[in-house]
Design a protein around this motif. Structure first.
Motif, PDB file in Angstrom:
ATOM      1  N   VAL A 138       0.829  -1.208   0.000  1.00 30.71           N
ATOM      2  CA  VAL A 138       0.000   0.000   0.000  1.00 30.71           C
ATOM      3  C   VAL A 138       0.863   1.259   0.000  1.00 30.71           C
ATOM      4  O   VAL A 138       1.879   1.327   0.708  1.00 30.71           O
ATOM      5  N   PHE A 139       0.441   2.253  -0.773  1.00 31.32           N
ATOM      6  CA  PHE A 139       1.009   3.599  -0.721  1.00 31.32           C
ATOM      7  C   PHE A 139      -0.163   4.549  -0.486  1.00 31.32           C
ATOM      8  O   PHE A 139      -1.122   4.564  -1.257  1.00 31.32           O
ATOM      9  N   ILE A 140      -0.090   5.339   0.588  1.00 31.71           N
ATOM     10  CA  ILE A 140      -1.176   6.261   0.922  1.00 31.71           C
ATOM     11  C   ILE A 140      -1.051   7.522   0.069  1.00 31.71           C
ATOM     12  O   ILE A 140      -0.068   8.262   0.156  1.00 31.71           O
ATOM     13  N   LEU A 141      -2.062   7.763  -0.744  1.00 30.72           N
ATOM     14  CA  LEU A 141      -2.067   8.916  -1.638  1.00 30.72           C
ATOM     15  C   LEU A 141      -2.548  10.183  -0.929  1.00 30.72           C
ATOM     16  O   LEU A 141      -2.056  11.282  -1.214  1.00 30.72           O
ATOM     17  N   GLU A 142      -3.517  10.029  -0.039  1.00 37.89           N
ATOM     18  CA  GLU A 142      -4.011  11.185   0.720  1.00 37.89           C
ATOM     19  C   GLU A 142      -4.759  10.692   1.949  1.00 37.89           C
ATOM     20  O   GLU A 142      -5.180   9.538   2.028  1.00 37.89           O
ATOM     21  N   GLY A 143      -4.912  11.572   2.929  1.00 37.55           N
ATOM     22  CA  GLY A 143      -5.627  11.235   4.145  1.00 37.55           C
ATOM     23  C   GLY A 143      -4.820  10.368   5.081  1.00 37.55           C
ATOM     24  O   GLY A 143      -3.584  10.335   5.033  1.00 37.55           O
TER      25      GLY A 143
ATOM     26  N   LYS B  25      -0.244   7.765   6.908  1.00 36.18           N
ATOM     27  CA  LYS B  25      -0.710   9.019   6.338  1.00 36.18           C
ATOM     28  C   LYS B  25      -0.116   9.209   4.945  1.00 36.18           C
ATOM     29  O   LYS B  25       0.678   8.397   4.476  1.00 36.18           O
ATOM     30  N   GLU B  26      -0.513  10.301   4.290  1.00 38.91           N
ATOM     31  CA  GLU B  26      -0.090  10.584   2.921  1.00 38.91           C
ATOM     32  C   GLU B  26       1.425  10.441   2.772  1.00 38.91           C
ATOM     33  O   GLU B  26       2.190  11.008   3.540  1.00 38.91           O
TER      34      GLU B  26
END
Length: 248
Positions: A68-73, A84-85
């Protein structure tokens, strides 16, 4: 893993903004499907997590890898650590997690798995946070949380000398790896042929090439002999998340 086909043809451009949202699970998640290998269930998606989301609340594990890579939020799975982002994680199969899933502000995540994520419930987890079961033996290890901004970019022999490469995770046995490639503004040249099947997702900027332009949230995939993105130049620079499959 070789001969992976996640788009109909190499360098097919998938624009996330043009893909429909579809329900994911039973707790309010949704996804935009980017790439799918029908033979293995290997899937890449953008997952949308709504504001004030609450998951099933039961710890569980999967028989497949999650990346997973968090793009936003932001989102938490234990009500202690918040991804987080800009955060990345690689969770091998057979890692117990999801004790207390929630997101206060909502999140958007780029996700990838190497098979169907069946929930194997653990009603009495042995620990209050993520932990491996004895059968978890992924050579890549468990990358619990990696802020990508903290990873230094450097040269990599597989890529043009001008590019900066941020290694995120790697399997020393198969050679599979995940990285971020930073293409500088004004670069012109020949895209690398990586010798393995690959996927790519544009995080920022744009790149031009034989398949046209790729812009933020564009996704594509290629085979071992497919030049990465078909890239020939980048006027303003480009940041690309790249997944390389390993050897069989």
């Amino acid at each position: 893993m070789g001969a992976m086909r996640k788009t109909e043809k190499p360098l097919q451009r998938i624009r996330a903004s043009e893909m429909p949202w579809e329900p994911l699970g039973k707790h309010g998640l949704r996804r935009r499907l980017l790439g799918l290998d029908e033979a293995t269930g290997h899937v890449t998606s953008i997952v949308g997590i709504p504001e004030n989301w609450r998951g099933g609340g039961v710890a569980h594990y999967h028989d497949a890898v999650e990346e997973v890579f968090i793009l936003e939020g932001s989102v938490t799975l234990d009500d202690v650590h918040y991804w987080k982002e800009g955060d990345y994680f690689y969770r091998p199969a057979h890692i117990v997690h999801g004790h207390d899933e929630k997101s206060h502000i909502g999140a958007m995540a780029l996700t990838r798995s190497d098979g169907v994520l069946v929930l194997n419930l653990v009603h009495e987890p042995a620990e209050p946070k993520e932990y491996p079961l004895p059968e978890s033996n992924d050579p890549r290890g468990h990358v619990f949380s990696l802020p990508v901004a903290d990873v230094a970019a450097g040269p990599d022999a597989a890529f043009p000398a001008e590019w900066g490469i941020k290694p995120l995770s790697a399997d020393p046995v198969s050679g599979a790896r995940t990285l971020i490639a930073e293409i500088p503004a004004g670069w012109q040249g020949t895209a690398p042929v990586l010798g393995t099947d690959w996927e790519a997702f544009i995080l920022a900027g744009s790149v031009d090439g034989t398949a046209g332009d790729f812009v933020p949230q564009d996704y594509t995939s290629g085979e071992a002999d497919t030049p990465l993105l078909g890239a020939t130049g980048s006027t303003k620079g480009c940041t690309v998340l790249v997944w390389q499959f390993g050897r069989q």
